[in-house]
Motif scaffolding. Structure first.
Motif, PDB file in Angstrom:
ATOM      1  N   ASN A  83       0.840  -1.191   0.000  1.00  0.00           N
ATOM      2  CA  ASN A  83       0.000   0.000   0.000  1.00  0.00           C
ATOM      3  C   ASN A  83       0.873   1.238   0.000  1.00  0.00           C
ATOM      4  OD1 ASN A  83      -2.354  -1.534   0.127  1.00  0.00           O
ATOM      5  ND2 ASN A  83      -2.378  -1.548   2.354  1.00  0.00           N
ATOM      6  N   GLY A  84       0.544   2.214  -0.855  1.00  0.00           N
ATOM      7  CA  GLY A  84       1.311   3.446  -0.921  1.00  0.00           C
ATOM      8  C   GLY A  84       0.700   4.533  -0.057  1.00  0.00           C
ATOM      9  N   GLY A  85       1.424   5.635   0.063  1.00  0.00           N
ATOM     10  CA  GLY A  85       0.938   6.770   0.831  1.00  0.00           C
ATOM     11  C   GLY A  85       1.974   7.281   1.809  1.00  0.00           C
ATOM     12  N   SER A  86       1.807   8.530   2.229  1.00  0.00           N
ATOM     13  CA  SER A  86       2.716   9.126   3.203  1.00  0.00           C
ATOM     14  C   SER A  86       2.474   8.534   4.592  1.00  0.00           C
ATOM     15  CB  SER A  86       2.503  10.641   3.266  1.00  0.00           C
ATOM     16  OG  SER A  86       3.175  11.187   4.375  1.00  0.00           O
ATOM     17  N   ILE A  87       3.535   8.243   5.285  1.00  0.00           N
ATOM     18  CA  ILE A  87       3.428   7.670   6.635  1.00  0.00           C
ATOM     19  C   ILE A  87       2.651   8.604   7.556  1.00  0.00           C
ATOM     20  CG2 ILE A  87       4.770   7.005   8.680  1.00  0.00           C
ATOM     21  CD1 ILE A  87       6.966   6.082   6.684  1.00  0.00           C
ATOM     22  N   LEU A  88       2.736   9.911   7.316  1.00  0.00           N
ATOM     23  CA  LEU A  88       2.062  10.888   8.178  1.00  0.00           C
ATOM     24  C   LEU A  88       0.579  11.035   7.850  1.00  0.00           C
ATOM     25  CD1 LEU A  88       4.763  13.713   8.248  1.00  0.00           C
ATOM     26  CD2 LEU A  88       4.239  12.071  10.062  1.00  0.00           C
ATOM     27  N   ASP A  89       0.168  10.586   6.677  1.00  0.00           N
ATOM     28  CA  ASP A  89      -1.213  10.823   6.238  1.00  0.00           C
ATOM     29  C   ASP A  89      -2.090   9.580   6.197  1.00  0.00           C
ATOM     30  OD1 ASP A  89      -1.111  13.705   5.595  1.00  0.00           O
ATOM     31  OD2 ASP A  89       0.388  13.074   4.140  1.00  0.00           O
ATOM     32  N   ILE A  90      -1.498   8.409   6.033  1.00  0.00           N
ATOM     33  CA  ILE A  90      -2.318   7.211   5.908  1.00  0.00           C
ATOM     34  C   ILE A  90      -2.966   6.846   7.244  1.00  0.00           C
ATOM     35  CG2 ILE A  90      -1.027   6.203   3.989  1.00  0.00           C
ATOM     36  CD1 ILE A  90       0.432   4.442   6.038  1.00  0.00           C
ATOM     37  N   PHE A 194      -5.186   6.028  -0.269  1.00  0.00           N
ATOM     38  CA  PHE A 194      -4.944   5.989   1.170  1.00  0.00           C
ATOM     39  C   PHE A 194      -4.492   7.330   1.749  1.00  0.00           C
ATOM     40  CE2 PHE A 194      -4.006   1.559  -0.254  1.00  0.00           C
ATOM     41  CZ  PHE A 194      -5.122   0.973   0.325  1.00  0.00           C
ATOM     42  N   THR A 195      -4.676   8.425   0.981  1.00  0.00           N
ATOM     43  CA  THR A 195      -4.285   9.750   1.447  1.00  0.00           C
ATOM     44  C   THR A 195      -5.512  10.653   1.566  1.00  0.00           C
ATOM     45  OG1 THR A 195      -2.139   9.539   0.328  1.00  0.00           O
ATOM     46  CG2 THR A 195      -2.795  11.750   1.006  1.00  0.00           C
ATOM     47  N   GLU A 196      -5.664  11.297   2.711  1.00  0.00           N
ATOM     48  CA  GLU A 196      -6.793  12.196   2.914  1.00  0.00           C
ATOM     49  C   GLU A 196      -6.689  13.401   1.968  1.00  0.00           C
ATOM     50  OE1 GLU A 196      -9.397  11.870   4.866  1.00  0.00           O
ATOM     51  OE2 GLU A 196      -8.751   9.967   5.764  1.00  0.00           O
ATOM     52  N   LYS A 197      -7.825  13.864   1.475  1.00  0.00           N
ATOM     53  CA  LYS A 197      -7.841  15.005   0.558  1.00  0.00           C
ATOM     54  C   LYS A 197      -7.346  16.280   1.230  1.00  0.00           C
ATOM     55  CE  LYS A 197     -11.436  13.350  -2.578  1.00  0.00           C
ATOM     56  NZ  LYS A 197     -12.751  13.610  -3.201  1.00  0.00           N
ATOM     57  N   SER A 198      -7.421  16.324   2.558  1.00  0.00           N
ATOM     58  CA  SER A 198      -6.961  17.495   3.299  1.00  0.00           C
ATOM     59  C   SER A 198      -5.444  17.517   3.482  1.00  0.00           C
ATOM     60  CB  SER A 198      -7.626  17.537   4.687  1.00  0.00           C
ATOM     61  OG  SER A 198      -7.326  16.340   5.409  1.00  0.00           O
ATOM     62  N   SER A 199      -4.785  16.446   3.092  1.00  0.00           N
ATOM     63  CA  SER A 199      -3.338  16.353   3.254  1.00  0.00           C
ATOM     64  C   SER A 199      -2.603  17.402   2.412  1.00  0.00           C
ATOM     65  CB  SER A 199      -2.848  14.959   2.844  1.00  0.00           C
ATOM     66  OG  SER A 199      -1.449  14.933   2.692  1.00  0.00           O
ATOM     67  N   GLN A 200      -1.451  17.853   2.919  1.00  0.00           N
ATOM     68  CA  GLN A 200      -0.634  18.834   2.200  1.00  0.00           C
ATOM     69  C   GLN A 200      -0.124  18.290   0.866  1.00  0.00           C
ATOM     70  OE1 GLN A 200       2.223  19.483   5.446  1.00  0.00           O
ATOM     71  NE2 GLN A 200       1.672  21.646   5.424  1.00  0.00           N
ATOM     72  N   ILE A 201       0.007  16.986   0.773  1.00  0.00           N
ATOM     73  CA  ILE A 201       0.600  16.397  -0.435  1.00  0.00           C
ATOM     74  C   ILE A 201      -0.437  15.897  -1.431  1.00  0.00           C
ATOM     75  CG2 ILE A 201       2.626  15.661   0.870  1.00  0.00           C
ATOM     76  CD1 ILE A 201       1.494  12.721   0.400  1.00  0.00           C
ATOM     77  N   TYR A 202      -1.722  15.919  -1.069  1.00  0.00           N
ATOM     78  CA  TYR A 202      -2.738  15.276  -1.910  1.00  0.00           C
ATOM     79  C   TYR A 202      -2.704  15.793  -3.350  1.00  0.00           C
ATOM     80  CZ  TYR A 202      -7.126  13.208  -3.413  1.00  0.00           C
ATOM     81  OH  TYR A 202      -8.067  12.471  -4.089  1.00  0.00           O
ATOM     82  N   LYS A 203      -2.638  17.117  -3.522  1.00  0.00           N
ATOM     83  CA  LYS A 203      -2.677  17.689  -4.880  1.00  0.00           C
ATOM     84  C   LYS A 203      -1.405  17.369  -5.676  1.00  0.00           C
ATOM     85  CE  LYS A 203      -0.898  22.344  -3.763  1.00  0.00           C
ATOM     86  NZ  LYS A 203      -0.529  22.055  -2.369  1.00  0.00           N
ATOM     87  N   ASN A 204      -0.336  16.987  -4.979  1.00  0.00           N
ATOM     88  CA  ASN A 204       0.928  16.678  -5.661  1.00  0.00           C
ATOM     89  C   ASN A 204       1.075  15.199  -6.036  1.00  0.00           C
ATOM     90  OD1 ASN A 204       1.801  19.362  -5.327  1.00  0.00           O
ATOM     91  ND2 ASN A 204       2.541  18.908  -3.261  1.00  0.00           N
ATOM     92  N   ILE A 205       0.106  14.388  -5.628  1.00  0.00           N
ATOM     93  CA  ILE A 205       0.224  12.943  -5.851  1.00  0.00           C
ATOM     94  C   ILE A 205       0.334  12.577  -7.335  1.00  0.00           C
ATOM     95  CG2 ILE A 205      -1.038  10.747  -5.691  1.00  0.00           C
ATOM     96  CD1 ILE A 205      -1.816  11.528  -2.850  1.00  0.00           C
TER      97      ILE A 205
END
Length: 261
Positions: A83-90, A194-205
């Motif tokens: 599973n992918g995703g940032s450790i801080l956001d998943i 597995f990343t919340e839309k509110s995450s700082q990185i979501y738009k950069n995925i």
């Protein structure tokens, strides 16, 4: 010789099963889902292969008991997820899911095999699939790489423990590099899931995915046979080699890259 390969719906696991079946060994493979079992059964029939497929969710104790029904001489513990995703956001459950499948369930199956062979006083061979990625932190794929790092360390430790017991059961560690089986691409793409839309990185995925896809396109081996032939050869040996790593250059690159962190 009877050989059981878990997680062999496609890719390395299925290619290994094909190679061993063509050598006239009795080969059993497992799939996680019923629809995968149906698909692989059709493929086996189409290619006229003597391979016996079963459905096994390695996380379920009742499914793991299949090993006692088959009583294989060789267990290839290949089943795993990524599973992918940032450790801080998943969600923490995403991390738990990786660990539950790749580590806890996998080693529960391994122990089932070991206990069976011990009870019967029989020899046995265990092969556990980890990854060259176990040596290299890859941003946004930490769930997968950390689970593989744990697998490698557990297998290395178990190897020493079995030696100290003069065990009739051997264990080998398989660390594949990047092969183009589709697994890496699925893992890259599901980070958005597995990343919340509110995450700082979501738009950069999307841009991250393009970069990682391009990276894997450069390094992935298109054909699995260099690894398959090596593993198959070790399975046939009375005393298999402990560490099986292909392509060697990728393992070396992972070690060198880590020096720069």
């Amino acid at each position: 010789m009877k050989i059981l390969i878990t997680g062999a719906t496609s890719g390395i696991g299925f290619d290994l099963a094909k190679d061993l079946a063509k050598k006239s060994y009795t080969v059993y493979i497992t799939t996680h889902k019923t629809e995968q079992l149906e698909e692989v059964s059709k493929r086996i029939k189409k290619e006229s292969l003597l391979i016996y497929p079963y459905k096994m969710d390695i996380r379920k104790e009742k499914d793991r008991r299949l090993i006692r029904k088959i009583n294989p001489d060789v267990l290839v513990n290949h089943a795993g997820i990524g599973n992918g995703g940032s450790i801080l956001d998943i969600d923490i459950n995403v991390l738990k899911d990786n660990y539950e499948t790749n580590i806890f369930a996998s080693f529960s199956l391994l122990k089932e095999f070991y206990d069976l062979k011990l009870e019967r006083g029989e020899q046995g061979k265990i092969f556990v699939t980890s990854s060259v990625a176990s040596m290299l932190p890859i941003p946004f794929l930490g769930c997968y790489t950390s689970s593989k790092a744990a697998i490698s360390m557990l297998v290395k430790t178990l190897y020493l423990e079995l030696k100290s017991r003069n065990s009739k059961i051997s264990i080998s560690l398989i660390e594949p590099g990047a092969y183009h089986t589709g697994f890496n691409q699925v893992m890259i793409d599901n980070k958005q899931l597995f990343t919340e839309k509110s995450s700082q990185i979501y738009k950069n995925i999307p841009s991250m995915n393009r970069i990682q896809r391009n990276m894997f396109a450069l390094i992935e081996k298109k054909n699995t046979m260099s690894l398959v032939k090596k593993v198959s050869k070790e399975i046939e040996k009375e005393h298999p080699k402990f560490l099986i790593r292909k392509p060697m250059i990728q393992g070396l690159m992972a070690k060198i890259t880590f020096l720069f962190y």
